[in-house]
Enzyme design. Structure first.
Site, mmCIF file in Angstrom:
data_model
loop_
_atom_site.group_PDB
_atom_site.id
_atom_site.type_symbol
_atom_site.label_atom_id
_atom_site.label_comp_id
_atom_site.label_asym_id
_atom_site.label_seq_id
_atom_site.Cartn_x
_atom_site.Cartn_y
_atom_site.Cartn_z
ATOM 1 N N HIS A 10 72.130 -61.560 15.636
ATOM 2 C CA HIS A 10 71.984 -63.030 16.167
ATOM 3 C C HIS A 10 70.636 -63.522 15.514
ATOM 4 C CE1 HIS A 10 72.016 -66.193 18.709
ATOM 5 N NE2 HIS A 10 70.676 -66.466 18.652
ATOM 6 N N GLU A 11 69.475 -62.878 15.635
ATOM 7 C CA GLU A 11 68.297 -63.319 14.897
ATOM 8 C C GLU A 11 68.290 -63.234 13.395
ATOM 9 O OE1 GLU A 11 66.127 -64.713 16.768
ATOM 10 O OE2 GLU A 11 67.209 -64.207 18.646
ATOM 11 N N GLU A 66 71.688 -72.419 15.408
ATOM 12 C CA GLU A 66 72.267 -71.546 16.544
ATOM 13 C C GLU A 66 73.890 -71.180 15.818
ATOM 14 O OE1 GLU A 66 70.878 -70.197 18.883
ATOM 15 O OE2 GLU A 66 72.330 -69.162 19.954
ATOM 16 N N HIS A 71 69.686 -66.332 12.192
ATOM 17 C CA HIS A 71 68.422 -67.289 12.054
ATOM 18 C C HIS A 71 67.755 -67.120 11.016
ATOM 19 C CE1 HIS A 71 69.370 -69.466 15.737
ATOM 20 N NE2 HIS A 71 69.099 -68.421 16.500
HETATM 21 ZN ZN ZN Z 1 69.579 -68.293 18.651
#
Ligand code: ZN
Length: 514
Positions: free
Chosen positions: A268-269, A298, A272
């Site tokens: 997830h990170e 996101e 980003h």
């Molecule tokens: Zn996030």
């Protein structure tokens, strides 16, 4: 108009000073989370608060006003390219918002929320919503005032929402959310009727922390994160911070008894972080060195975390590596069993633990409640009751206490009203972008299966990352997909994936083959 060019150059230098302060503030925040001795907390709060004041002062100064007054004139704007125009647009947007709301209201909100966070922590520990209710009451009242100062059409919630997601409003949200709600509730009911019940018990064996960190670092490099221009660490709440094109830092959270915790948060990170590393370095030192919006940011993290990181092509390629790290724990677990386990769907009470299918229902519940609070349609004291009713109706589960109900998220105590929808919008953008990526790159999933993730990363970089904040979310999705944000892509993706996983015979009235 040589004067105009000169003026713009001066404006750019002025913005660069603000950017240097913002980058330094980020560095202070990173250090606070990762290295800072505990006893330095008060000193750091002082440093950060002065830094924020300086940034705010420069963003709203008379000098900024003079620049914007001149540079926003039509005859000057026509001389500038899209990048320079965007810089004026974004700086102007920040300036307008900041000067519309009186300083004393901002200060009052800062005071209330500083205390509210502590009250919220205490109330959550004691599972007592009433303790937090007076703080929430004050926050909602101040947010309503702020909405009035900013101005809005339709719901006052629109003013708050636009602050987090430029161009979004409740009318658009209702359209997107009502469809998802209907489809997901039905899908979850079908899944629950299925006789396929994935076994997930092996995911909770004991997995060495050191090995998990080493594995996650390998996964990060596998998806294309450049560790020479970044840093990978560990924290209780995983986060990513983009300080500059050569300095993007991210953290993960490790739980020795939950294999998916670190893998999921790293990917997830990582999504980003790839976004931050992909922004055109020429935008560094300008206000545009940033993600286009919270939802677009996101979309990148969720695309990697769910569509890729919980997908079969990705794990077909990397599962042997995972097994190699954890031989005794995973040797007897087939890829098929692993894939089914990581995609188990189960209605639950805690948002951050929710699966990909039910997650958006958690968000929609929060959105409906906070919007009703801002519109004075429900009272603060009614929140727990409304919360339970909605959880029962949408997910079929009821919280036993307030800690697993309305007190589970920090957002409201921070004054972040209008933030939650950006999570679901991110999921919708992710599915729509991925649909387009598959169209543009015909062999995409075969390549991922072979371990090649560079095609996807390059596509995202070229189409989204490199632009930074030059375009608004609406402009981005229209340029890439030729249409507005559309929830059909997410619905098709989810129905297609989970009807296969749970052997369901669903009516696929949507024609998008995923
Ligand atoms: Zn996030």
């Amino acid at each position: 108009m040589p004067d105009a060019k000169n003026l713009f150059l001066k404006f750019k230098t002025y913005i660069e000073e603000i950017q240097a302060l913002i980058a330094s503030e980020k560095l202070l925040a990173w250090d606070l989370e990762i290295n800072m001795p505990k006893s330095a907390a008060e000193d750091r709060a002082w440093q950060i608060s002065i830094m924020s004041k300086l940034i705010h002062k420069k963003l709203t100064s008379c000098e900024m006003n003079l620049y914007l007054n001149e540079l926003r004139k039509k005859d000057i704007l026509t001389l500038l390219d899209s990048k320079d125009k965007a810089l004026i647009r974004e700086a102007g947007r920040e300036y307008d918002k900041a000067v519309k709301v009186p300083g004393e209201i901002i200060e009052a909100l800062a005071n209330v929320t500083a205390k509210a966070q502590l009250t919220w922590q205490d109330a959550r520990k004691k599972q007592n919503f009433e303790l937090f209710a007076p703080s929430l009451e004050k926050i909602i009242a101040l947010k309503q005032k702020i909405a009035d100062y900013i101005g809005y059409t339709g719901s006052p919630y629109n003013a708050l929402l636009d602050d987090y997601e430029e161009g979004m409003n409740t009318e658009k949200l209702e359209n997107l959310f009502s469809k998802i709600k209907k489809e997901i509730i039905t899908l979850v009911q079908e899944i629950q009727k299925s006789n396929i019940k994935p076994d997930t018990s092996f995911l909770n064996l004991s997995f060495s922390k050191e090995k998990q960190i080493a594995l996650c670092q390998e996964i990060l490099e596998f998806i294309g994160f450049d560790l020479n221009k970044g840093h990978f660490g560990e924290s209780t709440h995983p986060f990513t911070i983009g300080i500059g094109p050569n300095d993007v830092r991210l953290t993960t959270r490790v739980n020795e008894n939950n294999l998916l915790c670190a893998i999921g948060s790293t990917i997830h990170e990582g999504g980003h972080a790839l976004y931050e590393q992909g922004i055109d370095p020429a935008l560094y030192k300008s206000y545009l060195f940033n993600g286009a919006s919270l939802a677009i940011h996101e979309s990148q993290s969720r695309l990697y975390e769910t569509i890729i990181g919980q997908g079969l092509p990705f794990w077909s390629s990397i599962y042997p590596k995972l097994q190699n790290y954890f031989k005794s724990e995973l040797n007897d677990i087939s890829l098929d069993k692993f894939y089914k386990a990581i995609n188990k769907v189960e209605p639950s009470l805690i948002r951050i633990e929710a699966d990909e299918v039910t997650y958006n229902l958690h968000i929609i519940i929060r959105y409906e409640i906070e919007k009703d609070l801002i519109e004075n349609k429900i009272k603060i004291k009614e929140v727990p009751e409304v919360w339970s009713e909605k959880y029962q109706k949408y997910l079929g589960v009821i919280p036993k206490n307030h800690a697993e109900g309305a007190l589970q998220d920090i957002h409201w105590s921070l004054g972040a009203i209008g933030y939650f929808p950006t999570y679901t919008l991110g999921n919708l953008y992710a599915a729509q972008f991925y649909f387009q990526a598959k169209k543009d790159i015909p062999n995409l999933e075969n390549e991922i299966e072979k371990g090649n993730l560079s095609l996807l990363r390059n596509w995202l970089k070229e189409k989204i990352h490199s632009y930074g904040m030059i375009e608004t979310p609406e402009q981005i999705v229209k340029r890439i997909c030729g249409q507005e944000l559309n929830s059909d892509y997410f619905i098709s993706y989810i129905k297609d994936k989970y009807s296969k996983l749970y052997n369901l015979k669903l009516k696929q009235e949507t024609i998008l083959s995923y």
